[in-house]
Design a protein around this motif. Structure first.
Motif, short mmCIF file in Angstrom:
data_model
loop_
_atom_site.label_atom_id
_atom_site.label_comp_id
_atom_site.label_asym_id
_atom_site.label_seq_id
_atom_site.Cartn_x
_atom_site.Cartn_y
_atom_site.Cartn_z
N THR A 30 67.86 75.73 79.76
CA THR A 30 67.91 75.82 78.30
C THR A 30 69.36 75.77 77.82
OG1 THR A 30 68.14 78.22 78.23
CG2 THR A 30 65.88 77.34 78.33
N VAL A 31 69.51 75.55 76.53
CA VAL A 31 70.85 75.57 75.93
C VAL A 31 71.43 76.98 76.03
CG1 VAL A 31 72.14 75.24 73.78
CG2 VAL A 31 70.34 73.62 74.41
N VAL A 32 70.60 78.00 75.96
CA VAL A 32 71.06 79.38 76.11
C VAL A 32 71.65 79.57 77.51
CG1 VAL A 32 70.34 81.80 76.18
CG2 VAL A 32 69.50 80.30 74.36
N ALA A 35 75.06 77.99 77.47
CA ALA A 35 76.00 78.84 76.73
C ALA A 35 76.39 80.06 77.55
CB ALA A 35 75.36 79.26 75.41
N SER A 41 78.36 81.46 72.63
CA SER A 41 77.05 81.52 72.00
C SER A 41 76.40 80.14 72.06
CB SER A 41 77.17 81.95 70.53
OG SER A 41 77.75 80.90 69.78
N HIS A 42 75.06 80.13 71.97
CA HIS A 42 74.38 78.83 72.00
C HIS A 42 74.73 78.01 70.76
CE1 HIS A 42 71.44 81.27 69.79
NE2 HIS A 42 70.98 80.15 69.28
N TYR A 46 75.70 73.98 70.27
CA TYR A 46 75.08 73.12 69.26
C TYR A 46 76.10 72.48 68.31
CZ TYR A 46 70.30 74.36 70.55
OH TYR A 46 69.11 74.52 71.22
N LYS A 52 68.99 69.92 71.92
CA LYS A 52 68.86 69.96 73.38
C LYS A 52 68.69 68.53 73.91
CE LYS A 52 65.90 71.85 77.00
NZ LYS A 52 64.72 72.70 77.28
#
Length: 195
Positions: A30-32, A35, A41-42, A46, A52
């Protein structure tokens, strides 16, 4: 999450994304996760990649660009066009086999992401066929090759050699006969280009 002291760049994000994809696979990354690996932070991720999907496509393009860059010297370098064509095809086959064999998890991820990134893959294929076209054009110019349409011939060479660079065939690249099959195909293609 401790804040990162390095400047966050698209390149750093892509490097981290590649590692996260290797570790978690495309279904779970995931993007999280990206990050977290960067210590940001995600939302920071972004700001560089709006979605994504855009991040995954950028990673795919980066992988594909590495392959194309490795072959570019053969397309525009000096030397006999036939030798350059043989070297180009050999280098492409070797690069794909190395990627599949050295890092099978990442290669499996690459296959998934490539299937999602039709636009990036199409641009990559066009780039590779463009490189082949330059080699064939020079071969026609020197009298090494005798084909009426170098672009069509280059496309045919690329398509005919697909078994040795299309990721769908990765399982056959390590077979004992793969090297001999590759050499036979290249010899056949070169004879065809000579006319």
């Amino acid at each position: 999450m401790a804040p990162s002291t390095e400047t966050l760049t698209a390149e750093r994000i892509l490097e981290a994304t590649e590692e996260v994809l290797r570790r978690h696979g495309p279904a779970k990354a995931t993007v999280v996760d990206v990050a977290r690996a960067l210590g940001v932070s995600h939302g920071s991720v972004y700001r560089h990649f709006r979605t994504k999907a855009a991040l995954r496509e950028a990673v795919t393009k980066r992988w594909l660009d590495r392959t194309a860059e490795g072959l570019a010297a053969f397309a525009s370098g000096p030397g006999d066009p036939e030798a350059r064509l043989r070297d180009w095809l050999r280098s492409l086959f070797d690069a794909k086999r190395r990627k599949a064999g050295d890092d099978p998890e990442l290669f499996a991820t690459y296959r998934v992401l490539a299937a999602e990134s039709a636009e990036a893959v199409a641009a990559h294929i066009a780039d590779l066929i463009g490189q082949l076209t330059r080699i064939v054009e020079e071969g026609v110019g020197t009298g090494t090759f005798a084909v009426p349409d170098p672009a069509a011939a280059a496309r045919a060479v690329f398509q005919a050699s697909g078994r040795f660079h299309d990721p769908g065939y990765a399982r056959v690249w390590t077979r004992p006969e793969a090297q001999a099959d590759f050499a036979s195909l290249v010899d056949l293609l070169v004879r065809g280009l000579r006319g």
